[in-house]
Design a protein around this motif. Structure first.
Motif, PDB file in Angstrom:
ATOM      1  N   ARG A 186      76.043-115.654  46.882  1.00 18.38           N
ATOM      2  CA  ARG A 186      76.091-115.157  48.253  1.00 18.38           C
ATOM      3  C   ARG A 186      77.418-115.584  48.896  1.00 18.38           C
ATOM      4  NH1 ARG A 186      71.605-113.455  50.886  1.00 18.38           N
ATOM      5  NH2 ARG A 186      70.262-114.481  49.396  1.00 18.38           N
ATOM      6  N   VAL A 187      78.527-115.064  48.351  1.00 16.88           N
ATOM      7  CA  VAL A 187      79.872-115.330  48.879  1.00 16.88           C
ATOM      8  C   VAL A 187      80.599-113.986  48.979  1.00 16.88           C
ATOM      9  CG1 VAL A 187      80.079-117.721  48.046  1.00 16.88           C
ATOM     10  CG2 VAL A 187      80.746-115.830  46.543  1.00 16.88           C
ATOM     11  N   PRO A 188      81.592-113.878  49.855  1.00 13.33           N
ATOM     12  CA  PRO A 188      82.274-112.586  50.033  1.00 13.33           C
ATOM     13  C   PRO A 188      82.858-112.013  48.735  1.00 13.33           C
ATOM     14  CG  PRO A 188      82.905-114.090  51.789  1.00 13.33           C
ATOM     15  CD  PRO A 188      82.081-114.882  50.807  1.00 13.33           C
ATOM     16  N   TRP A 189      83.280-112.868  47.827  1.00 10.22           N
ATOM     17  CA  TRP A 189      83.888-112.361  46.587  1.00 10.22           C
ATOM     18  C   TRP A 189      82.850-112.096  45.488  1.00 10.22           C
ATOM     19  CZ3 TRP A 189      84.640-117.110  48.770  1.00 10.22           C
ATOM     20  CH2 TRP A 189      84.171-118.222  48.072  1.00 10.22           C
ATOM     21  N   LYS A 190      81.561-112.260  45.813  1.00  8.27           N
ATOM     22  CA  LYS A 190      80.443-111.916  44.922  1.00  8.27           C
ATOM     23  C   LYS A 190      80.606-112.482  43.510  1.00  8.27           C
ATOM     24  CE  LYS A 190      79.198-107.879  47.534  1.00  8.27           C
ATOM     25  NZ  LYS A 190      79.289-106.466  47.713  1.00  8.27           N
ATOM     26  N   ALA A 191      80.900-113.762  43.447  1.00  9.47           N
ATOM     27  CA  ALA A 191      81.060-114.438  42.150  1.00  9.47           C
ATOM     28  C   ALA A 191      79.785-114.298  41.328  1.00  9.47           C
ATOM     29  CB  ALA A 191      81.392-115.903  42.375  1.00  9.47           C
ATOM     30  N   ARG A 192      79.979-114.145  40.019  1.00  9.47           N
ATOM     31  CA  ARG A 192      78.848-113.988  39.105  1.00  9.47           C
ATOM     32  C   ARG A 192      78.641-115.255  38.297  1.00  9.47           C
ATOM     33  NH1 ARG A 192      76.676-109.150  38.603  1.00  9.47           N
ATOM     34  NH2 ARG A 192      77.694-107.436  39.670  1.00  9.47           N
ATOM     35  N   PHE A 235      71.485-119.459  47.783  1.00  5.54           N
ATOM     36  CA  PHE A 235      72.873-119.295  47.343  1.00  5.54           C
ATOM     37  C   PHE A 235      73.169-117.989  46.594  1.00  5.54           C
ATOM     38  CE2 PHE A 235      72.521-124.023  47.514  1.00  5.54           C
ATOM     39  CZ  PHE A 235      73.372-124.197  48.579  1.00  5.54           C
ATOM     40  N   PHE A 236      72.136-117.227  46.261  1.00  3.81           N
ATOM     41  CA  PHE A 236      72.349-116.023  45.447  1.00  3.81           C
ATOM     42  C   PHE A 236      71.763-114.786  46.103  1.00  3.81           C
ATOM     43  CE2 PHE A 236      72.629-119.538  42.534  1.00  3.81           C
ATOM     44  CZ  PHE A 236      73.619-119.171  41.654  1.00  3.81           C
ATOM     45  N   THR A 237      72.478-113.647  45.986  1.00  3.28           N
ATOM     46  CA  THR A 237      71.905-112.366  46.402  1.00  3.28           C
ATOM     47  C   THR A 237      71.063-111.800  45.261  1.00  3.28           C
ATOM     48  OG1 THR A 237      73.886-111.171  45.690  1.00  3.28           O
ATOM     49  CG2 THR A 237      73.762-111.811  48.016  1.00  3.28           C
ATOM     50  N   GLU A 238      71.422-112.155  44.045  1.00  2.45           N
ATOM     51  CA  GLU A 238      70.639-111.788  42.852  1.00  2.45           C
ATOM     52  C   GLU A 238      70.611-113.007  41.942  1.00  2.45           C
ATOM     53  OE1 GLU A 238      72.339-108.439  40.755  1.00  2.45           O
ATOM     54  OE2 GLU A 238      73.035-107.600  42.652  1.00  2.45           O
ATOM     55  N   ILE A 239      69.435-113.305  41.392  1.00  8.41           N
ATOM     56  CA  ILE A 239      69.316-114.396  40.417  1.00  8.41           C
ATOM     57  C   ILE A 239      68.189-114.035  39.447  1.00  8.41           C
ATOM     58  CG2 ILE A 239      67.817-115.784  41.926  1.00  8.41           C
ATOM     59  CD1 ILE A 239      70.409-117.454  39.737  1.00  8.41           C
ATOM     60  N   ALA A 240      68.452-114.204  38.168  1.00  6.19           N
ATOM     61  CA  ALA A 240      67.457-113.831  37.160  1.00  6.19           C
ATOM     62  C   ALA A 240      67.437-114.849  36.031  1.00  6.19           C
ATOM     63  CB  ALA A 240      67.762-112.445  36.603  1.00  6.19           C
ATOM     64  N   PHE A 288      81.760-119.952  40.116  1.00 11.42           N
ATOM     65  CA  PHE A 288      81.540-119.736  41.548  1.00 11.42           C
ATOM     66  C   PHE A 288      82.822-119.283  42.253  1.00 11.42           C
ATOM     67  CE2 PHE A 288      77.619-122.662  42.325  1.00 11.42           C
ATOM     68  CZ  PHE A 288      77.020-122.190  41.172  1.00 11.42           C
ATOM     69  N   TRP A 289      83.975-119.598  41.702  1.00  7.89           N
ATOM     70  CA  TRP A 289      85.244-119.297  42.347  1.00  7.89           C
ATOM     71  C   TRP A 289      85.897-118.039  41.813  1.00  7.89           C
ATOM     72  CZ3 TRP A 289      84.655-121.934  46.380  1.00  7.89           C
ATOM     73  CH2 TRP A 289      84.057-123.174  46.347  1.00  7.89           C
ATOM     74  N   GLN A 290      85.297-117.444  40.770  1.00  2.31           N
ATOM     75  CA  GLN A 290      85.875-116.240  40.199  1.00  2.31           C
ATOM     76  C   GLN A 290      85.358-115.011  40.949  1.00  2.31           C
ATOM     77  OE1 GLN A 290      84.701-116.603  36.106  1.00  2.31           O
ATOM     78  NE2 GLN A 290      86.089-118.287  35.719  1.00  2.31           N
ATOM     79  N   LYS A 291      86.237-114.055  41.125  1.00  7.05           N
ATOM     80  CA  LYS A 291      85.858-112.827  41.822  1.00  7.05           C
ATOM     81  C   LYS A 291      84.915-112.002  40.967  1.00  7.05           C
ATOM     82  CE  LYS A 291      88.033-109.036  44.396  1.00  7.05           C
ATOM     83  NZ  LYS A 291      86.862-108.794  45.156  1.00  7.05           N
ATOM     84  N   GLY A 292      83.825-111.533  41.571  1.00  3.38           N
ATOM     85  CA  GLY A 292      82.873-110.666  40.882  1.00  3.38           C
ATOM     86  C   GLY A 292      83.326-109.228  40.970  1.00  3.38           C
TER      87      GLY A 292
END
Length: 139
Positions: free
Chosen positions: A93-99, A63-68, A134-138
């Protein structure tokens, strides 16, 4: 002797926790009947404990492109109790790259055999508030 063993457990936690999303942890420092609790899970037993860490790695990569897992401190907070403070942060890993971002601490209790028999995680916000990230734009 017990103080030396506690120092060794602290060192193992310092090695294991920062990479828990990439590789497995050492299970030798935990009792067979370890009790785990966080705001969304509660269970007992080393087998279930292993599964939760496998699940964290699996979902982290899925679910994540980056996770730490940023470990800030691990120390003996009181007799037979270890406290670890940390931050989890990631990019979904969503188009809006939520953080994703939240802080927490883990309380580990040690038994007479100097094994961790209880691991309680406390988060700085409610699970629903974390999910709303998860729904907020990164950026």
């Amino acid at each position: 002797m017990v103080k030396l063993q506690i120092k060794e457990i602290i060192e193992i936690l310092k090695q294991d926790l920062p990479t828990l999303f990439e590789q497995d942890i050492s299970y030798d420092i935990y009792s067979q009947d370890i009790y785990f609790s966080d705001p969304v899970n509660k269970f007992k037993g080393k087998f279930n404990y292993r599964i939760i860490f496998w699940t964290l790695r699996f979902h982290g990569q899925l679910f994540f492109t980056e996770i730490a897992f940023d470990l800030h401190d691990v120390s003996e907070s009181e007799e037979n109790t270890i406290l670890a403070t940390w931050t989890v942060r990631g990019v979904l890993r969503v188009p809006w790259k939520a953080r994703l971002f939240f802080n927490g601490y883990s309380t580990y209790k040690l038994n007479d055999e100097v094994l961790i028999y209880e691991h309680i995680d406390t988060w700085d916000r409610e699970p629903g508030e974390i999910l709303r990230q998860f729904w907020q734009k990164g950026e």
